[in-house]
Motif scaffolding. Structure first.
Motif, PDB file in Angstrom:
ATOM      1  N   ASP A 136      -0.499 -18.088   4.669  1.00 48.36           N
ATOM      2  CA  ASP A 136       0.419 -17.313   5.511  1.00 48.36           C
ATOM      3  C   ASP A 136       1.118 -16.207   4.735  1.00 48.36           C
ATOM      4  OD1 ASP A 136      -0.178 -18.982   7.721  1.00 48.36           O
ATOM      5  OD2 ASP A 136       1.299 -20.453   7.014  1.00 48.36           O
ATOM      6  N   VAL A 137       0.377 -15.524   3.887  1.00 46.73           N
ATOM      7  CA  VAL A 137       0.941 -14.394   3.147  1.00 46.73           C
ATOM      8  C   VAL A 137       0.556 -13.096   3.863  1.00 46.73           C
ATOM      9  CG1 VAL A 137       0.838 -15.643   0.972  1.00 46.73           C
ATOM     10  CG2 VAL A 137      -1.054 -14.164   1.629  1.00 46.73           C
ATOM     11  N   ASP A 138       1.248 -12.032   3.527  1.00 40.56           N
ATOM     12  CA  ASP A 138       0.993 -10.746   4.178  1.00 40.56           C
ATOM     13  C   ASP A 138      -0.169  -9.996   3.544  1.00 40.56           C
ATOM     14  OD1 ASP A 138       3.253 -10.949   5.990  1.00 40.56           O
ATOM     15  OD2 ASP A 138       4.501 -10.657   4.221  1.00 40.56           O
ATOM     16  N   VAL A 139      -0.278 -10.084   2.212  1.00 38.49           N
ATOM     17  CA  VAL A 139      -1.303  -9.314   1.503  1.00 38.49           C
ATOM     18  C   VAL A 139      -1.884 -10.139   0.363  1.00 38.49           C
ATOM     19  CG1 VAL A 139      -1.722  -7.305   0.007  1.00 38.49           C
ATOM     20  CG2 VAL A 139      -0.284  -7.057   2.040  1.00 38.49           C
ATOM     21  N   TYR A 140      -3.207 -10.133   0.254  1.00 40.97           N
ATOM     22  CA  TYR A 140      -3.896 -10.620  -0.943  1.00 40.97           C
ATOM     23  C   TYR A 140      -4.339  -9.390  -1.729  1.00 40.97           C
ATOM     24  CZ  TYR A 140      -4.213 -15.307   1.121  1.00 40.97           C
ATOM     25  OH  TYR A 140      -3.927 -16.521   1.656  1.00 40.97           O
ATOM     26  N   HIS A 141      -3.919  -9.309  -2.976  1.00 38.84           N
ATOM     27  CA  HIS A 141      -4.259  -8.144  -3.803  1.00 38.84           C
ATOM     28  C   HIS A 141      -5.208  -8.554  -4.923  1.00 38.84           C
ATOM     29  CE1 HIS A 141      -3.358  -5.382  -7.308  1.00 38.84           C
ATOM     30  NE2 HIS A 141      -3.908  -4.578  -6.410  1.00 38.84           N
ATOM     31  N   PHE A 142      -6.233  -7.732  -5.123  1.00 38.24           N
ATOM     32  CA  PHE A 142      -7.205  -7.948  -6.198  1.00 38.24           C
ATOM     33  C   PHE A 142      -7.271  -6.671  -7.036  1.00 38.24           C
ATOM     34  CE2 PHE A 142      -8.462 -10.457  -2.568  1.00 38.24           C
ATOM     35  CZ  PHE A 142      -8.952 -11.650  -3.071  1.00 38.24           C
ATOM     36  N   GLY A 164      -7.041 -13.435   9.389  1.00 41.26           N
ATOM     37  CA  GLY A 164      -5.690 -12.904   9.486  1.00 41.26           C
ATOM     38  C   GLY A 164      -5.212 -12.278   8.191  1.00 41.26           C
ATOM     39  N   ALA A 165      -5.935 -12.535   7.101  1.00 41.53           N
ATOM     40  CA  ALA A 165      -5.511 -12.019   5.795  1.00 41.53           C
ATOM     41  C   ALA A 165      -5.752 -10.520   5.690  1.00 41.53           C
ATOM     42  CB  ALA A 165      -6.261 -12.737   4.684  1.00 41.53           C
ATOM     43  N   ARG A 166      -4.802  -9.814   5.100  1.00 42.11           N
ATOM     44  CA  ARG A 166      -5.028  -8.416   4.734  1.00 42.11           C
ATOM     45  C   ARG A 166      -5.367  -8.373   3.249  1.00 42.11           C
ATOM     46  NH1 ARG A 166      -1.458  -2.813   4.739  1.00 42.11           N
ATOM     47  NH2 ARG A 166      -3.293  -1.482   4.652  1.00 42.11           N
ATOM     48  N   VAL A 167      -6.415  -7.654   2.924  1.00 43.83           N
ATOM     49  CA  VAL A 167      -6.897  -7.578   1.553  1.00 43.83           C
ATOM     50  C   VAL A 167      -6.721  -6.156   1.050  1.00 43.83           C
ATOM     51  CG1 VAL A 167      -8.899  -7.857   0.052  1.00 43.83           C
ATOM     52  CG2 VAL A 167      -8.595  -9.372   2.017  1.00 43.83           C
ATOM     53  N   ILE A 168      -6.117  -6.016  -0.123  1.00 46.79           N
ATOM     54  CA  ILE A 168      -6.030  -4.720  -0.799  1.00 46.79           C
ATOM     55  C   ILE A 168      -6.677  -4.869  -2.166  1.00 46.79           C
ATOM     56  CG2 ILE A 168      -4.492  -3.012  -1.832  1.00 46.79           C
ATOM     57  CD1 ILE A 168      -2.507  -3.526   0.383  1.00 46.79           C
ATOM     58  N   VAL A 169      -7.604  -3.985  -2.457  1.00 52.42           N
ATOM     59  CA  VAL A 169      -8.347  -4.027  -3.716  1.00 52.42           C
ATOM     60  C   VAL A 169      -8.035  -2.773  -4.516  1.00 52.42           C
ATOM     61  CG1 VAL A 169     -10.636  -4.116  -4.775  1.00 52.42           C
ATOM     62  CG2 VAL A 169     -10.212  -5.326  -2.611  1.00 52.42           C
ATOM     63  N   SER A 170      -7.602  -2.949  -5.750  1.00 51.83           N
ATOM     64  CA  SER A 170      -7.440  -1.831  -6.690  1.00 51.83           C
ATOM     65  C   SER A 170      -8.638  -1.858  -7.628  1.00 51.83           C
ATOM     66  CB  SER A 170      -6.149  -1.982  -7.499  1.00 51.83           C
ATOM     67  OG  SER A 170      -5.017  -2.079  -6.667  1.00 51.83           O
ATOM     68  N   ASP A 232      -6.697   6.700 -11.432  1.00 53.41           N
ATOM     69  CA  ASP A 232      -8.141   6.539 -11.595  1.00 53.41           C
ATOM     70  C   ASP A 232      -8.718   5.505 -10.636  1.00 53.41           C
ATOM     71  OD1 ASP A 232      -8.528   8.519 -13.434  1.00 53.41           O
ATOM     72  OD2 ASP A 232      -8.491   7.216 -15.185  1.00 53.41           O
ATOM     73  N   PRO A 233      -8.105   4.317 -10.485  1.00 55.31           N
ATOM     74  CA  PRO A 233      -8.646   3.375  -9.497  1.00 55.31           C
ATOM     75  C   PRO A 233      -8.416   3.907  -8.085  1.00 55.31           C
ATOM     76  CG  PRO A 233      -7.155   2.276 -11.037  1.00 55.31           C
ATOM     77  CD  PRO A 233      -6.968   3.749 -11.214  1.00 55.31           C
ATOM     78  N   ALA A 234      -9.276   3.521  -7.173  1.00 56.47           N
ATOM     79  CA  ALA A 234      -9.046   3.773  -5.756  1.00 56.47           C
ATOM     80  C   ALA A 234      -8.503   2.493  -5.137  1.00 56.47           C
ATOM     81  CB  ALA A 234     -10.344   4.206  -5.085  1.00 56.47           C
ATOM     82  N   PHE A 235      -8.102   2.589  -3.879  1.00 60.58           N
ATOM     83  CA  PHE A 235      -7.489   1.445  -3.206  1.00 60.58           C
ATOM     84  C   PHE A 235      -8.240   1.197  -1.905  1.00 60.58           C
ATOM     85  CE2 PHE A 235      -4.401   3.504  -5.905  1.00 60.58           C
ATOM     86  CZ  PHE A 235      -3.951   2.445  -6.675  1.00 60.58           C
ATOM     87  N   ILE A 236      -8.870   0.037  -1.830  1.00 68.10           N
ATOM     88  CA  ILE A 236      -9.708  -0.337  -0.708  1.00 68.10           C
ATOM     89  C   ILE A 236      -8.951  -1.378   0.104  1.00 68.10           C
ATOM     90  CG2 ILE A 236     -11.947  -1.334  -0.064  1.00 68.10           C
ATOM     91  CD1 ILE A 236     -11.678  -0.293  -3.604  1.00 68.10           C
ATOM     92  N   SER A 237      -8.977  -1.256   1.425  1.00 64.82           N
ATOM     93  CA  SER A 237      -8.259  -2.234   2.233  1.00 64.82           C
ATOM     94  C   SER A 237      -9.089  -2.675   3.435  1.00 64.82           C
ATOM     95  CB  SER A 237      -6.914  -1.664   2.715  1.00 64.82           C
ATOM     96  OG  SER A 237      -7.102  -0.509   3.500  1.00 64.82           O
ATOM     97  N   ALA A 238      -8.880  -3.919   3.841  1.00 62.09           N
ATOM     98  CA  ALA A 238      -9.544  -4.494   5.001  1.00 62.09           C
ATOM     99  C   ALA A 238      -8.684  -5.642   5.515  1.00 62.09           C
ATOM    100  CB  ALA A 238     -10.943  -4.995   4.637  1.00 62.09           C
ATOM    101  N   THR A 239      -8.808  -5.929   6.798  1.00 65.23           N
ATOM    102  CA  THR A 239      -8.091  -7.048   7.404  1.00 65.23           C
ATOM    103  C   THR A 239      -9.085  -7.958   8.093  1.00 65.23           C
ATOM    104  OG1 THR A 239      -6.096  -5.715   7.753  1.00 65.23           O
ATOM    105  CG2 THR A 239      -6.311  -7.735   9.048  1.00 65.23           C
ATOM    106  N   TRP A 240      -8.968  -9.253   7.820  1.00 63.59           N
ATOM    107  CA  TRP A 240      -9.833 -10.250   8.440  1.00 63.59           C
ATOM    108  C   TRP A 240      -9.200 -10.663   9.757  1.00 63.59           C
ATOM    109  CZ3 TRP A 240     -11.832 -15.229   5.499  1.00 63.59           C
ATOM    110  CH2 TRP A 240     -12.884 -15.789   6.233  1.00 63.59           C
ATOM    111  N   GLN A 241      -9.725 -10.144  10.857  1.00 68.41           N
ATOM    112  CA  GLN A 241      -9.152 -10.402  12.161  1.00 68.41           C
ATOM    113  C   GLN A 241      -9.329 -11.873  12.543  1.00 68.41           C
ATOM    114  OE1 GLN A 241      -7.416  -8.184  13.579  1.00 68.41           O
ATOM    115  NE2 GLN A 241      -8.115  -6.226  12.760  1.00 68.41           N
ATOM    116  N   PRO A 242      -8.273 -12.524  13.043  1.00 68.98           N
ATOM    117  CA  PRO A 242      -8.405 -13.936  13.443  1.00 68.98           C
ATOM    118  C   PRO A 242      -9.276 -14.077  14.696  1.00 68.98           C
ATOM    119  CG  PRO A 242      -6.214 -13.099  13.965  1.00 68.98           C
ATOM    120  CD  PRO A 242      -6.912 -12.012  13.198  1.00 68.98           C
TER     121      PRO A 242
END
Length: 242
Positions: A136-142, A164-170, A232-242
Motif C-alpha cells: 500500500d505504498v504510493d511509489v516503488y522507485h528503482f 495498483g503500484a506506481r513504478v518510477i525507474v531512474s 544523465d539518467p532518464a525517468f521511466i514511469s508506469a502504473t499497474w492498474q488494479p
C-alpha cells in the motif's frame, strides 16, 4: 572491469543468447559460478567498495539523485519504497525535499541516515524478486536496478509488485542513433557494454522499456520517458492498474 572486457567474445560464444546472470563476462574473467551480487554478499570488503562507488556516482551533478524530485509531482505521495536503494542517497535526497514523505530502502547496504530524517527513512533487507513486504505504498522507485538484469529477471521483478503500484525507474535510456550528441550517445552505449560484461544485462531503448512493462502484465499503463536538463539518467514511469 578490464579483465571482464577482454573476455567478452569468449562469453558470447560460450553462452549464446543466455539471460542467466551467472553467465557473465565477469564470471569467466574471475572464475565465478555465481552472479556478481552473490560474490559481493560473500565478500563484505568488496561490497563496501561497490557501495562507495555508487555514492561517488551519485555525487556527480549529472547523475545526482535529486533530479527525480524535479521530474514528477510528489504532492500526493506519502510513502515511497526505494528498491535496491544501496546506501540511501536517493532516499535522503527525496526526504530532504519532501517533508511529508516516508521512505523505506530495501537493500542489504546500511548507512547512517541524517538524524533529522531518521524517523522517515528506514532500511529493510529484502530479496526484491519476492513479493514486497511493504504494501500500500504510493511509489516503488528503482534506481540503476533494471540495467543490472536481463529481461527475464526484470519481468520477475515487476511481477513481484502488486496491482495498483506506481513504478518510477531512474535509469539510462539508449537514444536512437543520430538523435543526440555523439559523445552522450557513446557514453550510454559504453554503459550498455559494461552491463553486459558485469551482469549479462543491458541498457534499454524507450521501446524496450515499453515492451518490458507490457510483457510483465497487460494492465501496466506505460506513462513514458522523461529527460531532465542536466540529468544523465532518464525517468521511466508506469502504473499497474488494479
Amino acid at each position: 572491469m578490464w579483465p571482464a572486457a577482454t573476455q567478452a567474445v569468449p562469453a558470447l560464444v560460450k553462452w549464446p543468447k543466455s539471460q542467466k546472470p551467472q553467465h557473465s563476462v565477469f564470471a569467466i574473467a574471475h572464475g565465478l559460478e555465481t552472479h556478481v551480487f552473490d560474490m559481493l554478499a560473500e565478500q563484505p570488503e568488496r561490497a563496501a567498495r561497490f557501495a562507495n562507488a555508487m555514492v561517488y556516482f551519485n555525487s556527480n551533478a549529472d547523475l545526482a539523485p535529486h533530479h527525480i524530485y524535479d521530474t514528477f509531482d510528489w504532492e500526493s505521495v506519502s510513502q515511497v519504497v526505494d528498491i535496491g536503494g544501496s546506501a540511501g542517497s536517493t532516499a535522503v535526497a527525496l526526504a530532504t525535499r519532501l517533508p511529508q514523505v516516508s521512505i523505506v530502502i530495501q537493500d542489504q547496504a546500511r548507512q547512517s541516515i541524517p538524524p533529522a530524517l531518521a524517523d522517515r527513512v528506514s532500511f529493510i533487507a529484502h530479496d526484491f524478486f519476492h513479493n514486497k513486504p511493504v504494501r500500500d505504498v504510493d511509489v516503488y522507485h528503482f534506481r540503476w536496478i533494471f540495467h543490472d538484469w536481463s529481461d527475464r529477471y526484470c519481468l520477475k521483478l515487476l511481477r513481484a509488485l502488486k496491482p495498483g503500484a506506481r513504478v518510477i525507474v531512474s535509469d539510462f535510456v539508449v537514444p536512437e542513433s543520430g538523435t543526440t550528441l555523439r559523445y552522450k550517445g557513446g557514453l550510454v552505449r559504453g554503459f550498455d557494454l559494461a552491463m553486459m560484461e558485469l551482469f549479462n544485462a543491458r541498457e534499454r531503448e524507450q521501446r524496450d522499456w515499453q515492451r518490458l512493462f507490457e510483457e510483465a502484465d497487460s494492465r501496466f499503463r506505460f506513462e513514458g520517458v522523461k529527460a531532465m536538463p542536466g540529468a544523465d539518467p532518464a525517468f521511466i514511469s508506469a502504473t499497474w492498474q488494479p
